[in-house]
Design a protein around this motif. Structure first.
Motif, short mmCIF file in Angstrom:
data_model
loop_
_atom_site.label_atom_id
_atom_site.label_comp_id
_atom_site.label_asym_id
_atom_site.label_seq_id
_atom_site.Cartn_x
_atom_site.Cartn_y
_atom_site.Cartn_z
N GLU A 1 16.10 -4.64 31.91
CA GLU A 1 15.53 -3.36 31.45
C GLU A 1 16.55 -2.59 30.63
O GLU A 1 16.21 -1.94 29.64
CB GLU A 1 15.10 -2.52 32.66
CG GLU A 1 13.68 -2.79 33.08
CD GLU A 1 13.20 -1.82 34.14
OE1 GLU A 1 13.68 -1.92 35.28
OE2 GLU A 1 12.34 -0.96 33.82
N ALA B 1 16.59 -4.08 27.20
CA ALA B 1 15.33 -3.77 26.49
C ALA B 1 15.40 -2.35 25.95
O ALA B 1 15.03 -2.10 24.79
CB ALA B 1 14.15 -3.93 27.43
N LYS B 2 15.88 -1.41 26.78
CA LYS B 2 15.99 -0.01 26.36
C LYS B 2 16.97 0.11 25.20
O LYS B 2 16.68 0.71 24.17
CB LYS B 2 16.46 0.85 27.53
CG LYS B 2 15.44 1.91 27.91
CD LYS B 2 15.85 2.66 29.17
CE LYS B 2 14.74 2.51 30.21
NZ LYS B 2 15.19 2.66 31.58
N GLY C 1 15.56 -1.41 22.05
CA GLY C 1 14.22 -0.94 21.67
C GLY C 1 13.17 -2.05 21.73
O GLY C 1 12.23 -2.08 20.92
N PRO D 1 9.94 -3.53 23.28
CA PRO D 1 8.87 -3.07 24.17
C PRO D 1 8.61 -4.08 25.29
O PRO D 1 8.59 -5.28 25.03
CB PRO D 1 7.64 -2.95 23.24
CG PRO D 1 7.97 -3.75 22.03
CD PRO D 1 9.45 -3.95 21.96
N CYS D 2 8.46 -3.60 26.52
CA CYS D 2 8.14 -4.53 27.61
C CYS D 2 7.50 -3.77 28.77
O CYS D 2 7.68 -2.57 28.90
CB CYS D 2 9.38 -5.29 28.08
SG CYS D 2 10.59 -4.30 28.91
N LEU D 3 6.74 -4.49 29.56
CA LEU D 3 6.18 -3.94 30.79
C LEU D 3 6.98 -4.51 31.95
O LEU D 3 7.44 -5.66 31.89
CB LEU D 3 4.71 -4.36 30.94
CG LEU D 3 3.72 -3.86 29.91
CD1 LEU D 3 2.34 -4.46 30.19
CD2 LEU D 3 3.65 -2.32 29.93
N ASP E 1 6.04 -9.21 27.77
CA ASP E 1 5.59 -8.63 26.51
C ASP E 1 4.28 -7.87 26.76
O ASP E 1 3.36 -8.42 27.38
CB ASP E 1 5.38 -9.77 25.49
CG ASP E 1 4.98 -9.23 24.14
OD1 ASP E 1 5.87 -9.06 23.29
OD2 ASP E 1 3.76 -8.96 23.95
N PRO E 2 4.17 -6.60 26.28
CA PRO E 2 2.98 -5.81 26.60
C PRO E 2 1.71 -6.36 25.97
O PRO E 2 0.61 -6.10 26.46
CB PRO E 2 3.28 -4.42 26.01
CG PRO E 2 4.65 -4.48 25.45
CD PRO E 2 5.16 -5.87 25.48
N GLU E 3 1.82 -7.13 24.90
CA GLU E 3 0.62 -7.67 24.24
C GLU E 3 0.24 -9.04 24.80
O GLU E 3 -0.85 -9.24 25.31
CB GLU E 3 0.88 -7.83 22.72
CG GLU E 3 1.25 -6.54 22.00
CD GLU E 3 0.06 -5.59 21.94
OE1 GLU E 3 -1.06 -6.07 21.77
OE2 GLU E 3 0.28 -4.36 22.09
#
Ligand SMILES: Cc1cc2nc3c(=O)[nH]c(=O)nc-3n(C[C@H](O)[C@H](O)[C@H](O)COP(=O)(O)OP(=O)(O)OC[C@H]3O[C@@H](n4cnc5c(N)ncnc54)[C@H](O)[C@@H]3O)c2cc1C
Length: 462
Positions: free
Chosen positions: A361, A364-365, A368, A370-372, A399-401
């Motif tokens: 995390e 990822a932050k 930048g 994006p992730c769930l 991956d959010p998608e």
């Protein structure tokens, strides 16, 4: 490969060097491996992974036996014979080293026992006066314990991991400097053999490369076991006071002292490249670290490097992968292969074990991406409740998608084993939905992964 004594000369016979030598020799190239250490085997076997894990296992058995009344057992006081613990560790190390000695001496490549340095870009000079020429080189000379940050510490005398592995008796108390894997593994080993342990860490959390929630779990269970941890500390001075060693440090604007019989140096390692005369070969370094591209090629196109001497991750499976990639790129320059750190695994063998693969995390932050994310705690899971192993959690990042799994965390019982389910899933680029649909036996620790996988699948399809 030219008119040289050998096609390939490998300097250093640890994890990275052996991986290169066996690969180039198997492809039929004249290979020599030069090893300058007193013993054959490399850091992992002789003074790294294997001896430390052997000691940690002994500490774990004692710890579990000591709390066996939780399951209704009555074992009495669990004593120990420290020299016997060390003898068992030494016997196992000797077994692993004997196997590696066999691999290094079975004739697939030539083995020379000497310390090497570059005389010119294609010639190595040994400390016995001999020289050898080669068309390509692999530098895999590993690392050494880093210099201490304060002159006072050096004067005081600190125990390194090498020293700790040779102890004949335990100190009553110890200050552990550092909050990385080696420091914490030794801290818990000492504590579980009744040594009073104080950990001093500069960063706001131990395990600074991990997400803060992971570090928090390890911190909590260390404190529950009676280990004192101070984070956010700057070391100021070190001195001796009668029989005690004193570390003076600053924390939250105030000056403090920690006192103990011994001080453990867990402040990291540095590349072992100082005596290679790399300037004679045109190999560039940065603070001793050999600079390489993604193909493990140095600034001299015929010279490659791998393992701790180049980094950026000082871990065995990375050293082996870099050794193999370097070998491939020496042999097949028209089809180069880069290193791929997408599935980087890190494991810290504390209890609870802390393990990650891929994206964190924090990363990822910072980048930048994006992730769930979804987590699930071990204190709400059948098998870990049975085992009374309730510190920690698992976490998935996707991956959010597409739902592709981008990373995983397991801080908890057998975290270093359980993380491999996510490593395999990531290798096959599985989605959280595919992981959730994969059968898991009940009741196992492994089935805990289905909870965050289910939660993320629901979130994506909602
Ligand atoms: C206490 C401890 C615990 C660890 N635990 C783990 C763990 O659990 N898991 C994990 O993945 N990693 C662990 N590591 C890290 C891991 O051991 C290293 O990343 C890995 O062994 C590095 O391999 P290498 O091939 O780069 O170097 P090494 O194995 O150190 O090999 C380098 C070799 O080069 C030789 N050499 C040096 N200079 C010369 C020269 N000039 N000429 C000829 N030979 C030379 C040395 O003698 C040595 O044999 C641990 C490390 C430590 C210190």
């Amino acid at each position: 490969m030219g008119d040289y004594d050998f096609d390939i000369a490998v300097i250093g016979g640890g994890s990275a060097g052996y991986a290169t030598a066996r690969t180039t020799a198997a492809a039929g190239h004249r290979t020599v491996l030069i090893e300058g250490g007193e013993e054959l085997g490399g850091l992992c076997i002789l003074r790294g992974c294997m001896p430390t894990k052997a000691l940690l296992h002994a500490a774990d058995v004692r710890f579990q036996a000591g709390r066996s009344q939780l399951w209704g057992l009555e074992p009495g006081e669990i004593g120990f014979d420290f020299p016997a613990v060390m003898r068992r560790k030494a016997a196992m190390v000797e077994e692993f080293a004997r196997y590696r000695r066999g691999q290094l001496q079975d004739g697939r490549f030539e083995l020379i026992r000497a310390l090497a340095k570059f005389r010119d870009p294609h010639t190595l000079q040994f400390d016995n006066g001999q020289t050898v020429t080669a068309g390509h080189f692999m530098i895999s000379t590993g690392s050494r314990v880093a210099d201490l940050p304060l002159p006072g510490l050096a004067k005081l005398g600190c125990m390194t991991s090498d020293d700790a592995l040779q102890l004949e008796s335990l100190p009553k108390s110890i200050i552990v400097l550092g909050g990385g894997a080696v420091a914490l593994e030794f801290a818990q080993f000492f504590a579980r053999f009744d040594v009073e342990v104080t950990v001093l860490q500069r960063s706001p959390h131990i395990l600074k490369a991990f997400d803060d929630d992971v570090a928090g779990e390890v911190e909590t269970s260390f404190r529950d076991e009676g280990i004192t941890i101070h984070t956010g500390c700057s070391l100021i001075d070190a001195r001796r006071d009668d029989n005690e060693k004193v570390i003076v440090y600053e924390c939250a604007g105030a000056q403090h002292e920690a006192r103990a019989e011994a001080v453990f140096h867990g402040l990291g390692r540095s590349p072992n490249t100082g005596s290679l005369a790399l300037e004679n070969a045109g190999v560039e370094t940065e603070r001793g670290r050999i600079l390489c591209d993604a193909h493990m090629r140095t600034s001299a196109p015929h010279i490659f490097a791998g393992g701790d001497c180049t980094g950026p991750h000082e871990i065995v499976h990375i050293a082996i992968q870099q050794g193999e990639i370097a070998a491939h790129n020496m042999l097949y320059p028209a089809e180069p292969r880069p290193m791929d750190y997408r599935m980087l695994i890190s494991v810290v063998f504390t209890d609870p074990q802390a393990a990650t693969v891929g994206l964190t995390e924090k990363a990822a932050k910072a980048q930048g991406i994006p992730c769930l994310t979804a987590s699930y705690p071990f204190n709400d899971h059948g098998k870990s409740i049975i085992m009374e192993a309730m510190h920690g959690f698992v976490k998935l990042l996707c991956d959010p998608e597409s739902g592709e799994i981008l990373g995983g965390v397991c801080v908890g019982p057998m975290g270093g084993e359980l993380i491999h389910e996510i490593v395999t899933a990531m290798a096959k680029r599985m989605t959280v939905a595919e992981l959730a649909a994969t059968p898991h036996y009940h009741p196992t620790l492994a089935e805990i992964w289905t909870y965050p996988a289910d939660a993320l699948t629901e979130e994506i399809t909602r």
